[in-house]
Design a protein around this motif. Structure first.
Motif, PDB file in Angstrom:
ATOM      1  N   UNK A  29       0.826  -1.205   0.000  1.00 42.95           N
ATOM      2  CA  UNK A  29       0.000   0.000   0.000  1.00 42.95           C
ATOM      3  C   UNK A  29       0.858   1.251   0.000  1.00 42.95           C
ATOM      4  N   UNK A  30       1.901   1.231   0.809  1.00 42.85           N
ATOM      5  CA  UNK A  30       2.778   2.407   0.872  1.00 42.85           C
ATOM      6  C   UNK A  30       3.451   2.635  -0.478  1.00 42.85           C
ATOM      7  N   UNK A  31       3.779   1.556  -1.181  1.00 43.81           N
ATOM      8  CA  UNK A  31       4.419   1.699  -2.489  1.00 43.81           C
ATOM      9  C   UNK A  31       3.504   2.390  -3.479  1.00 43.81           C
ATOM     10  N   UNK A  32       2.190   2.304  -3.225  1.00 47.04           N
ATOM     11  CA  UNK A  32       1.240   2.970  -4.110  1.00 47.04           C
ATOM     12  C   UNK A  32       0.882   4.357  -3.628  1.00 47.04           C
ATOM     13  N   UNK A  33       1.581   4.843  -2.605  1.00 44.74           N
ATOM     14  CA  UNK A  33       1.356   6.203  -2.160  1.00 44.74           C
ATOM     15  C   UNK A  33       0.539   6.345  -0.893  1.00 44.74           C
ATOM     16  N   UNK A  34       0.236   5.239  -0.230  1.00 45.07           N
ATOM     17  CA  UNK A  34      -0.575   5.303   0.982  1.00 45.07           C
ATOM     18  C   UNK A  34       0.302   5.693   2.171  1.00 45.07           C
ATOM     19  N   UNK A  35       0.268   6.992   2.534  1.00 43.46           N
ATOM     20  CA  UNK A  35       1.177   7.445   3.598  1.00 43.46           C
ATOM     21  C   UNK A  35       0.796   6.882   4.952  1.00 43.46           C
ATOM     22  N   UNK A  36      -0.492   6.644   5.195  1.00 41.29           N
ATOM     23  CA  UNK A  36      -0.871   6.101   6.499  1.00 41.29           C
ATOM     24  C   UNK A  36      -0.245   4.732   6.718  1.00 41.29           C
TER      25      UNK A  36
ATOM     26  N   UNK B 214       2.505   3.744   5.520  1.00 38.70           N
ATOM     27  CA  UNK B 214       3.920   3.953   5.809  1.00 38.70           C
ATOM     28  C   UNK B 214       4.118   4.440   7.241  1.00 38.70           C
ATOM     29  N   UNK B 215       3.202   5.273   7.716  1.00 35.78           N
ATOM     30  CA  UNK B 215       3.306   5.769   9.095  1.00 35.78           C
ATOM     31  C   UNK B 215       3.260   4.616  10.093  1.00 35.78           C
TER      32      UNK B 215
ATOM     33  N   UNK C 274      -6.546   5.125  -2.341  1.00 34.71           N
ATOM     34  CA  UNK C 274      -6.715   5.210  -0.893  1.00 34.71           C
ATOM     35  C   UNK C 274      -8.190   5.101  -0.517  1.00 34.71           C
TER      36      UNK C 274
ATOM     37  N   UNK D 114      -9.525   1.569  -1.346  1.00 32.63           N
ATOM     38  CA  UNK D 114      -8.999   0.597  -0.383  1.00 32.63           C
ATOM     39  C   UNK D 114      -9.779   0.674   0.922  1.00 32.63           C
TER      40      UNK D 114
ATOM     41  N   UNK E 245      -4.894  -4.698  -0.559  1.00 38.76           N
ATOM     42  CA  UNK E 245      -3.449  -4.531  -0.707  1.00 38.76           C
ATOM     43  C   UNK E 245      -3.211  -3.547  -1.849  1.00 38.76           C
TER      44      UNK E 245
ATOM     45  N   UNK F 174       7.497  12.811   3.707  1.00 36.92           N
ATOM     46  CA  UNK F 174       6.758  11.873   2.866  1.00 36.92           C
ATOM     47  C   UNK F 174       5.539  12.534   2.247  1.00 36.92           C
ATOM     48  N   UNK F 175       4.811  13.300   3.076  1.00 36.44           N
ATOM     49  CA  UNK F 175       3.590  13.924   2.551  1.00 36.44           C
ATOM     50  C   UNK F 175       3.899  14.982   1.509  1.00 36.44           C
TER      51      UNK F 175
ATOM     52  N   UNK G 191       7.183  11.793   8.296  1.00 32.54           N
ATOM     53  CA  UNK G 191       5.888  11.878   7.613  1.00 32.54           C
ATOM     54  C   UNK G 191       5.698  13.229   6.943  1.00 32.54           C
TER      55      UNK G 191
ATOM     56  N   UNK H 166      -7.411   9.890   9.028  1.00 30.14           N
ATOM     57  CA  UNK H 166      -6.198  10.690   9.098  1.00 30.14           C
ATOM     58  C   UNK H 166      -6.189  11.559  10.341  1.00 30.14           C
TER      59      UNK H 166
ATOM     60  N   UNK I 122       3.429  10.746  -4.004  1.00 28.09           N
ATOM     61  CA  UNK I 122       3.576  10.106  -5.314  1.00 28.09           C
ATOM     62  C   UNK I 122       2.248  10.233  -6.027  1.00 28.09           C
TER      63      UNK I 122
ATOM     64  N   UNK J 148      10.917   5.124   1.650  1.00 31.24           N
ATOM     65  CA  UNK J 148       9.684   5.608   1.015  1.00 31.24           C
ATOM     66  C   UNK J 148       9.894   5.804  -0.487  1.00 31.24           C
TER      67      UNK J 148
ATOM     68  N   UNK K 260      -3.091   7.554  -6.633  1.00 32.42           N
ATOM     69  CA  UNK K 260      -2.852   7.205  -5.229  1.00 32.42           C
ATOM     70  C   UNK K 260      -3.997   7.664  -4.335  1.00 32.42           C
TER      71      UNK K 260
END
Lengths: 196, 125, 222
Positions: free
Chosen positions: A27-34, A36-37, C131, C134, C146, C103-104, C100, B123, C108, A73, C127
């Motif tokens: 998920x993080x690889x697709x841009x999901x920052x949460x 990654x957090x 989100x 998902x 995933x 990152x933000x 973070x 979030x 991407x 990241x 992306x």
């Protein structure tokens, strides 16, 4: 037939804290920052310990681990999952530490060690200059160890894990863990010769 | 003269976009300082009228007129992303045309809206 | 754990509880560079007893002067590592915040997808759309998304979604997949305004069951 609510209403926290690393990494690889957090929260502490052992002070350790996570990241889209995420992060962190050590080696002599203070940067009652130099020598020696030996030593001596736990983390047998630990101790003992 | 006008249009567009319900913030560009402001408050903490504020204003490549690109982050609060984006498009376009008219310029304006992120309830926990 | 004292135990029995073989054995070195003391003990075993085991497994090692001197050899390392064990640990929160923030800011965007409006140039980053969809999948109990990718269909604004999923096995998979598909389609239409014409779902992982969570409680940390 379940009629799932469409509105993003409060309720069960689906922030991903219960998801395994591999899924979060996808998920993080697709841009999901949460996602990654969550990975940062999960792996931050052991990586900080590792970096502290390799660099010798908490400030450098923070910088190294921060760089490592940001690098991870950016590289996540290429991460192929052939290794576990924590192993991949471990490697990135070790490389970052080695680069930082190369540019900024730990203090070599008693002269370069900090002036006396009531408590030092580590929040401990001030240790003698000699104690600090000894720790610096240990950190240098740790940096020279084989990766597997260093990891086993840190997990055992700094993080207090049992052989069984270490064998799980490193995915090797307890016998292999004990062998690496022994070799690490021998190398470190030799390096600490002058401090006996 | 053109530089001043661009800045004016950037300001106008940013103000109009941020006033649309459902727009949480404009998408900062690779600037950790402004990103921190967005992440922590989600409010209008980004400087208007700069490259960092998520608006681009260019002369149209094909013929006279302006092309405005708005990059924004949405928070839903019961609205569809599509409707929010439509509002952003329409309001920014109206505001920019109006601004140009006040400067005695009547030009074609096209607006492109890109939603770069969404802020959900999760979030904020 | 009874061990025949006349020969070295096989490797598999070592380390199960961190203790070595019964005392008195003339040990065969188990590591290539291990050292045998004059009194017949392995250096590795002496050190393990000094640093790793809670109880004194071999009373000889605790009392014999040779063995104690060998154990003493580690004292410099142990003393120097004290600071690494107990030193001030840097906080994780500030570090996590800084990571973070960066990152933000480096979001991407990925590909840009058209929102369903033929008259205006409205797009959403893949992306961001992923989100939201998902989360729609995650709302189905026993399912966790995933990967979520989009493929354009035709020349217009239509899209096909390809999603991989982790699913629990307490229900037949086709039912669960069906629920996820419905949730994703509904979210695409009602949350985003994307013209999704199909949702392909592949289950790639098993989701471990967890006890049902009441609203207001957060799940335990990983």
């Amino acid at each position: 037939m379940i009629d799932t609510a469409v509105a993003l209403s409060p309720g069960r926290n689906l922030g991903g804290r219960d998801l395994p690393d591999g899924l979060l990494a996808v998920r993080a690889a697709e841009g999901d920052e949460e996602a990654f957090a969550v990975l940062v929260q999960r792996h931050g502490r052991p990586l900080l310990d590792l970096a502290r052992c390799m660099l010798g002070n908490p400030q450098d350790a923070e910088e190294a681990v921060q760089d490592a996570f940001v690098s991870a990241w950016r590289r996540l889209p290429e991460y192929r999952h052939s290794a576990e995420f924590h192993t991949w992060m471990h490697r990135i962190t070790v490389n970052r530490c080695l680069t930082m050590r190369h540019r900024r080696p730990p203090p070599l002599s008693l002269d370069t060690v900090a002036e006396p203070a009531a408590t030092d940067a580590w929040g401990q009652p001030a240790r003698s200059a000699e104690q600090k130099a000894a720790t610096a020598a240990l950190v240098r020696a740790l940096g020279e160890l084989d990766t597997g030996q260093r990891l086993c030593w840190i997990l055992r001596e700094v993080q207090g894990l049992s052989y069984k736990q270490i064998s799980h983390v490193t995915r090797s047998s307890e016998q292999a863990v004990r062998g690496r630990l022994f070799r690490a101790r021998r190398s470190l003992q030799e390096a600490m010769g002058p401090w006996r | 003269m053109t530089v001043d006008r661009t800045t004016t249009l950037l300001d106008t567009a940013a103000e109009a976009a941020l006033a649309v319900p459902g727009v949480a913030a404009l998408q900062p560009r690779r600037s950790p300082r402004t990103a921190a402001a967005v992440a922590s408050t989600g409010t209008d903490a980004t400087p208007k009228g700069t490259r960092e504020s998520g608006i681009r204003a260019d002369r149209s490549p094909d013929g006279p007129g302006w092309r405005i690109e708005v990059r924004c982050i949405l928070s839903f609060e019961g609205r569809r992303a599509l409707e929010i984006a439509q509002n952003v498009h329409d309001r920014v376009r109206a505001a920019v045309i109006s601004r140009l008219a006040a400067l005695d310029a009547v030009e074609r304006v096209t607006v492109e809206v890109t939603v770069t992120g969404v802020v959900t309830r999760y979030d904020l926990t | 754990m009874a061990v025949d004292e006349s020969h070295a135990p096989p490797p598999e029995s070592l380390g199960a509880d961190g203790t070595g073989p019964k005392p008195g054995a003339a040990d065969v070195p188990s590591f290539a560079d291990d050292v045998v003391t004059p009194c017949g003990r392995l250096l590795s075993r002496i050190w393990e007893q000094a640093r790793d085991t809670a109880q004194a497994a071999d009373p000889h090692i605790s009392s014999c002067p040779h063995c104690r001197e060998a154990a003493e050899g580690l004292s410099a390392v142990t003393a120097a590592s004290q600071a690494l064990r107990t030193g001030d640990r840097p906080g994780l929160e500030a570090l996590a915040d800084r990571v973070m923030n960066i990152v933000r800011a480096e979001v991407r965007l990925g590909r840009l997808l058209p929102l369903a409006d033929p008259d205006r140039a409205l797009r959403i980053a893949e992306s961001a759309a992923a989100k939201v969809l998902r989360q729609a999948a995650d709302r189905v109990p026993g399912a966790r998304a995933a990967a979520c990718r989009f493929v354009p269909v035709g020349d217009g604004v239509d899209l096909r979604v390809t999603m991989t999923l982790a699913a629990a096995l307490d229900r037949p998979l086709p039912d669960r997949i069906h629920q996820v598909r419905r949730s994703v389609l509904r979210s695409a239409g009602q949350d985003l305004g994307l013209a999704v014409t199909a949702v392909d779902i592949t289950v790639v992982d098993v989701l471990e069951q967890e006890p049902p969570c009441r609203p207001g409680l957060t799940p335990g940390g990983a």
